[in-house]
Design a protein around this motif. Sequence first.
Motif, PDB file in Angstrom:
ATOM      1  N   ALA A 176      -3.011   6.159   1.601  1.00  0.00           N
ATOM      2  CA  ALA A 176      -3.439   5.044   2.448  1.00  0.00           C
ATOM      3  C   ALA A 176      -4.524   5.413   3.451  1.00  0.00           C
ATOM      4  O   ALA A 176      -5.391   4.590   3.748  1.00  0.00           O
ATOM      5  CB  ALA A 176      -2.239   4.452   3.178  1.00  0.00           C
ATOM      6  N   LEU A 177      -4.509   6.620   3.990  1.00  0.00           N
ATOM      7  CA  LEU A 177      -5.481   6.955   5.027  1.00  0.00           C
ATOM      8  C   LEU A 177      -6.913   6.919   4.485  1.00  0.00           C
ATOM      9  O   LEU A 177      -7.809   6.379   5.131  1.00  0.00           O
ATOM     10  CB  LEU A 177      -5.169   8.312   5.659  1.00  0.00           C
ATOM     11  CG  LEU A 177      -5.987   8.666   6.888  1.00  0.00           C
ATOM     12  CD1 LEU A 177      -5.867   7.603   7.988  1.00  0.00           C
ATOM     13  CD2 LEU A 177      -5.555  10.026   7.434  1.00  0.00           C
ATOM     14  N   GLY A 178      -7.113   7.434   3.302  1.00  0.00           N
ATOM     15  CA  GLY A 178      -8.444   7.364   2.688  1.00  0.00           C
ATOM     16  C   GLY A 178      -8.893   5.936   2.445  1.00  0.00           C
ATOM     17  O   GLY A 178     -10.052   5.581   2.688  1.00  0.00           O
ATOM     18  N   LYS A 179      -7.963   5.109   1.987  1.00  0.00           N
ATOM     19  CA  LYS A 179      -8.280   3.695   1.761  1.00  0.00           C
ATOM     20  C   LYS A 179      -8.574   2.988   3.083  1.00  0.00           C
ATOM     21  O   LYS A 179      -9.492   2.174   3.159  1.00  0.00           O
ATOM     22  CB  LYS A 179      -7.126   3.011   1.039  1.00  0.00           C
ATOM     23  CG  LYS A 179      -6.965   3.474  -0.395  1.00  0.00           C
ATOM     24  CD  LYS A 179      -5.758   2.827  -1.040  1.00  0.00           C
ATOM     25  CE  LYS A 179      -5.585   3.302  -2.471  1.00  0.00           C
ATOM     26  NZ  LYS A 179      -4.384   2.714  -3.085  1.00  0.00           N
ATOM     27  N   LEU A 180      -7.789   3.289   4.112  1.00  0.00           N
ATOM     28  CA  LEU A 180      -8.041   2.688   5.427  1.00  0.00           C
ATOM     29  C   LEU A 180      -9.414   3.094   5.955  1.00  0.00           C
ATOM     30  O   LEU A 180     -10.120   2.281   6.550  1.00  0.00           O
ATOM     31  CB  LEU A 180      -6.961   3.100   6.418  1.00  0.00           C
ATOM     32  CG  LEU A 180      -5.629   2.389   6.293  1.00  0.00           C
ATOM     33  CD1 LEU A 180      -4.593   3.059   7.191  1.00  0.00           C
ATOM     34  CD2 LEU A 180      -5.771   0.923   6.639  1.00  0.00           C
TER      35      LEU A 180
ATOM     36  N   ALA B  57      -9.468   8.754  13.788  1.00  0.00           N
ATOM     37  CA  ALA B  57      -8.824   9.903  14.429  1.00  0.00           C
ATOM     38  C   ALA B  57      -7.463  10.254  13.826  1.00  0.00           C
ATOM     39  O   ALA B  57      -6.919  11.327  14.114  1.00  0.00           O
ATOM     40  CB  ALA B  57      -8.650   9.614  15.920  1.00  0.00           C
ATOM     41  N   ALA B  58      -6.915   9.400  12.986  1.00  0.00           N
ATOM     42  CA  ALA B  58      -5.548   9.567  12.480  1.00  0.00           C
ATOM     43  C   ALA B  58      -5.429  10.740  11.513  1.00  0.00           C
ATOM     44  O   ALA B  58      -6.377  11.094  10.817  1.00  0.00           O
ATOM     45  CB  ALA B  58      -5.094   8.288  11.790  1.00  0.00           C
ATOM     46  N   THR B  59      -4.232  11.293  11.467  1.00  0.00           N
ATOM     47  CA  THR B  59      -3.912  12.326  10.485  1.00  0.00           C
ATOM     48  C   THR B  59      -2.994  11.797   9.394  1.00  0.00           C
ATOM     49  O   THR B  59      -2.798  12.455   8.383  1.00  0.00           O
ATOM     50  CB  THR B  59      -3.257  13.552  11.158  1.00  0.00           C
ATOM     51  OG1 THR B  59      -2.085  13.126  11.854  1.00  0.00           O
ATOM     52  CG2 THR B  59      -4.231  14.215  12.133  1.00  0.00           C
ATOM     53  N   ASP B  60      -2.411  10.608   9.621  1.00  0.00           N
ATOM     54  CA  ASP B  60      -1.600   9.966   8.589  1.00  0.00           C
ATOM     55  C   ASP B  60      -1.574   8.456   8.830  1.00  0.00           C
ATOM     56  O   ASP B  60      -1.723   8.003   9.958  1.00  0.00           O
ATOM     57  CB  ASP B  60      -0.180  10.532   8.548  1.00  0.00           C
ATOM     58  CG  ASP B  60       0.601  10.181   9.788  1.00  0.00           C
ATOM     59  OD1 ASP B  60       1.371   9.201   9.731  1.00  0.00           O
ATOM     60  OD2 ASP B  60       0.452  10.875  10.810  1.00  0.00           O
ATOM     61  N   ALA B  61      -1.393   7.719   7.766  1.00  0.00           N
ATOM     62  CA  ALA B  61      -1.412   6.252   7.856  1.00  0.00           C
ATOM     63  C   ALA B  61      -0.127   5.686   8.441  1.00  0.00           C
ATOM     64  O   ALA B  61      -0.155   4.674   9.133  1.00  0.00           O
ATOM     65  CB  ALA B  61      -1.663   5.658   6.470  1.00  0.00           C
TER      66      ALA B  61
ATOM     67  N   ALA C  12     -12.286   0.583   6.883  1.00  0.00           N
ATOM     68  CA  ALA C  12     -12.858   0.611   8.236  1.00  0.00           C
ATOM     69  C   ALA C  12     -14.381   0.717   8.181  1.00  0.00           C
ATOM     70  O   ALA C  12     -15.080   0.062   8.966  1.00  0.00           O
ATOM     71  CB  ALA C  12     -12.268   1.765   9.036  1.00  0.00           C
ATOM     72  N   ALA C  13     -14.897   1.515   7.274  1.00  0.00           N
ATOM     73  CA  ALA C  13     -16.354   1.628   7.125  1.00  0.00           C
ATOM     74  C   ALA C  13     -16.951   0.292   6.684  1.00  0.00           C
ATOM     75  O   ALA C  13     -18.003  -0.118   7.187  1.00  0.00           O
ATOM     76  CB  ALA C  13     -16.690   2.731   6.119  1.00  0.00           C
TER      77      ALA C  13
ATOM     78  N   MET D  58       0.849  -1.171   0.000  1.00  0.00           N
ATOM     79  CA  MET D  58       0.000   0.000   0.000  1.00  0.00           C
ATOM     80  C   MET D  58       0.890   1.227   0.000  1.00  0.00           C
ATOM     81  O   MET D  58       1.783   1.349   0.809  1.00  0.00           O
ATOM     82  CB  MET D  58      -0.903  -0.016   1.233  1.00  0.00           C
ATOM     83  CG  MET D  58      -1.720   1.240   1.398  1.00  0.00           C
ATOM     84  SD  MET D  58      -2.751   1.288   2.884  1.00  0.00           S
ATOM     85  CE  MET D  58      -3.955   0.068   2.499  1.00  0.00           C
ATOM     86  N   SER D  59       0.631   2.143  -0.895  1.00  0.00           N
ATOM     87  CA  SER D  59       1.328   3.422  -0.893  1.00  0.00           C
ATOM     88  C   SER D  59       0.789   4.263   0.254  1.00  0.00           C
ATOM     89  O   SER D  59      -0.420   4.429   0.407  1.00  0.00           O
ATOM     90  CB  SER D  59       1.082   4.139  -2.220  1.00  0.00           C
ATOM     91  OG  SER D  59       1.499   5.478  -2.125  1.00  0.00           O
TER      92      SER D  59
END
Length: 69
Positions: free
Chosen positions: A6-10, A53-57, A14-15, A1-2
């Motif tokens: 990644a945060l959007g994909k995570l 809550a994360a700001t980066d993956a 998660a949803a 995963m790039s």
Amino acid sequence: MSLADALGKLRGLAAYAERHAAQYQRIESVTMIDATLRVLDVTSPKVREAIAAATDAKSLFAGTLAADY
């Protein structure tokens, strides 16, 4: 995963896990951090909360909620 996207994909994963986790033993996301494969089990409510809550993956995969794969 790039890790760049990644945060959007995570968050999407998660949803999905929030709605369907009971149908799976694991829903995992894996990436390489510092030459080590790291995994997040997205069926875990704690992991999903951290993703929200994360700001980066990278911090998620490098943190204590992830494990070596």
